[in-house]
Design a protein around this motif. Structure first.
Motif, PDB file in Angstrom:
ATOM      1  N   ILE A  99       0.876  -1.260   0.072  1.00  0.00           N
ATOM      2  CA  ILE A  99       0.060   0.004   0.041  1.00  0.00           C
ATOM      3  C   ILE A  99       0.848   1.434   0.005  1.00  0.00           C
ATOM      4  N   ASN A 100       0.420   2.299  -0.621  1.00  0.00           N
ATOM      5  CA  ASN A 100       1.331   3.598  -0.694  1.00  0.00           C
ATOM      6  C   ASN A 100       0.258   4.563  -0.171  1.00  0.00           C
ATOM      7  N   MET A 101       1.142   5.607   0.099  1.00  0.00           N
ATOM      8  CA  MET A 101       0.085   6.839   0.542  1.00  0.00           C
ATOM      9  C   MET A 101       0.731   8.076   0.650  1.00  0.00           C
ATOM     10  N   GLY A 102       0.231   9.236   0.776  1.00  0.00           N
ATOM     11  CA  GLY A 102       0.478  10.521   0.557  1.00  0.00           C
ATOM     12  C   GLY A 102       1.105  11.036   1.962  1.00  0.00           C
ATOM     13  N   GLN A 103       1.219  10.332   2.805  1.00  0.00           N
ATOM     14  CA  GLN A 103       1.464  10.911   4.184  1.00  0.00           C
ATOM     15  C   GLN A 103       2.741  10.157   4.942  1.00  0.00           C
ATOM     16  N   LYS A 104       3.294  10.687   5.770  1.00  0.00           N
ATOM     17  CA  LYS A 104       4.429  10.077   6.594  1.00  0.00           C
ATOM     18  C   LYS A 104       3.830   8.911   7.266  1.00  0.00           C
ATOM     19  N   LEU A 105       4.838   7.498   7.389  1.00  0.00           N
ATOM     20  CA  LEU A 105       4.168   6.416   8.236  1.00  0.00           C
ATOM     21  C   LEU A 105       4.252   6.881   9.563  1.00  0.00           C
ATOM     22  N   SER A 113      -1.602  12.324  13.299  1.00  0.00           N
ATOM     23  CA  SER A 113      -2.568  13.139  12.669  1.00  0.00           C
ATOM     24  C   SER A 113      -3.638  12.273  12.147  1.00  0.00           C
ATOM     25  N   GLU A 114      -3.284  11.074  11.826  1.00  0.00           N
ATOM     26  CA  GLU A 114      -4.242  10.004  11.249  1.00  0.00           C
ATOM     27  C   GLU A 114      -4.665   8.748  12.153  1.00  0.00           C
ATOM     28  N   HIS A 115      -4.242   8.985  13.225  1.00  0.00           N
ATOM     29  CA  HIS A 115      -4.696   8.292  14.680  1.00  0.00           C
ATOM     30  C   HIS A 115      -5.057   6.932  14.761  1.00  0.00           C
ATOM     31  N   PHE A 116      -4.841   6.043  13.388  1.00  0.00           N
ATOM     32  CA  PHE A 116      -5.009   4.831  13.424  1.00  0.00           C
ATOM     33  C   PHE A 116      -3.756   4.091  12.524  1.00  0.00           C
ATOM     34  N   THR A 117      -3.332   2.869  12.846  1.00  0.00           N
ATOM     35  CA  THR A 117      -2.164   2.446  12.444  1.00  0.00           C
ATOM     36  C   THR A 117      -2.915   1.510  10.980  1.00  0.00           C
ATOM     37  N   ILE A 118      -1.601   1.447   9.984  1.00  0.00           N
ATOM     38  CA  ILE A 118      -2.010   0.972   8.638  1.00  0.00           C
ATOM     39  C   ILE A 118      -2.547  -0.420   9.225  1.00  0.00           C
ATOM     40  N   SER A 119      -2.035  -1.261  10.149  1.00  0.00           N
ATOM     41  CA  SER A 119      -2.662  -2.683  10.304  1.00  0.00           C
ATOM     42  C   SER A 119      -4.155  -2.397  10.850  1.00  0.00           C
ATOM     43  N   GLU A 120      -4.372  -1.416  11.281  1.00  0.00           N
ATOM     44  CA  GLU A 120      -5.834  -1.177  11.790  1.00  0.00           C
ATOM     45  C   GLU A 120      -6.774  -0.861  10.510  1.00  0.00           C
ATOM     46  N   LEU A 144       5.086   8.564   0.709  1.00  0.00           N
ATOM     47  CA  LEU A 144       5.586   9.560  -0.010  1.00  0.00           C
ATOM     48  C   LEU A 144       6.708   9.095  -1.061  1.00  0.00           C
ATOM     49  N   PHE A 145       6.228   8.380  -1.972  1.00  0.00           N
ATOM     50  CA  PHE A 145       7.255   7.736  -2.986  1.00  0.00           C
ATOM     51  C   PHE A 145       7.714   8.932  -4.047  1.00  0.00           C
ATOM     52  N   SER A 146       6.822  10.074  -4.357  1.00  0.00           N
ATOM     53  CA  SER A 146       7.218  10.938  -4.976  1.00  0.00           C
ATOM     54  C   SER A 146       8.381  11.804  -4.359  1.00  0.00           C
ATOM     55  N   TYR A 147       8.712  11.667  -3.083  1.00  0.00           N
ATOM     56  CA  TYR A 147       9.579  12.647  -2.449  1.00  0.00           C
ATOM     57  C   TYR A 147      11.067  11.805  -2.248  1.00  0.00           C
TER      58      TYR A 147
END
Length: 226
Positions: A99-105, A113-120, A144-147
């Protein structure tokens, strides 16, 4: 081990990351790419289910949209996961998520800021794995692949190949074996020009290191028995 990477992206051809990941798999003999978007016009349920049954590891690969997978994946799952498939045919196989996302892990944790873990957030896929009697692998996250700079992309390439092909075992011995096998593959296929035999030198160093570690482990066993 046979691995099928199922790409679930509504515009996979325009995605720099998906192109990068596809290219990362190009030298891996036992890894097959299946792009849901490419298969939409010629979709054949029987053939797709046959393909899934042949695999040891199935990986769903997608960008995170509003804390979930794109709907192209859910629509595909509704067609493919018939009772006859999930009851017995996928039993014992492995399910992984890329999975990829536009926020820091670090944003995905309690109090951030996102409150929940990726696993959740990926819990529905864990439930699917249980339903199908599959082994659920820890998700592989790409923030943040583009960075990423070139050095970080090379690191990502190795870690990704590791995820799609390595035995599900975190011991150092397994990681080391995986690295040696990959170097042998690269040498045979001449994927990399190695006029100075640097790959051979690295492989030899790893194998020498293995002998040294084995010797140390034997010494430890002997000390334990005394």
């Amino acid at each position: 081990m046979k691995t099928l990477v199922v790409i679930a992206h509504p515009n996979s051809h325009e995605s720099g990351l998906q192109s990068f990941l596809k290219e990362s798999c190009s030298s891996l003999e036992k890894v097959k790419i299946y792009d849901i978007q490419e298969d939409l016009k010629t979709f054949n349920l029987v053939e797709v289910q046959k393909l899934l049954k042949k695999q040891d590891r199935i990986i769903f690969q997608f960008p995170m949209y509003w804390y979930a997978a794109p709907d192209i994946l859910y629509k595909w799952l509704e067609k493919v996961l018939t009772k006859s498939l999930y009851k017995d045919s996928l039993k014992g196989k492995e399910l992984g998520i890329v999975i990829n996302m536009g926020q820091k892990l670090s944003s995905f944790q309690a109090g951030a800021s996102e409150h929940f873990t990726i696993s959740e957030l990926l819990r529905p896929f864990q439930a699917i794995a249980y339903k199908c009697q599959m082994t659920y692998l820890p998700p592989f996250s790409i923030p943040l692949f583009s960075y990423l700079n070139e050095k970080d992309k090379k690191k990502l390439l190795i870690n990704y190949q590791h995820y799609v092909t390595k035995e599900n075992d975190s011991r150092f011995l397994i990681r080391e074996n995986w690295a040696i096998e990959r170097l042998i593959e690269l040498e045979k296929k001449r994927v990399i020009k190695d006029e100075e035999n640097r790959l051979t030198s690295i492989r030899d160093a790893l194998e020498d290191n293995r002998l040294e570690l084995d010797s140390l482990l034997m010494s430890l066993e002997e000390m334990r028995d005394e």
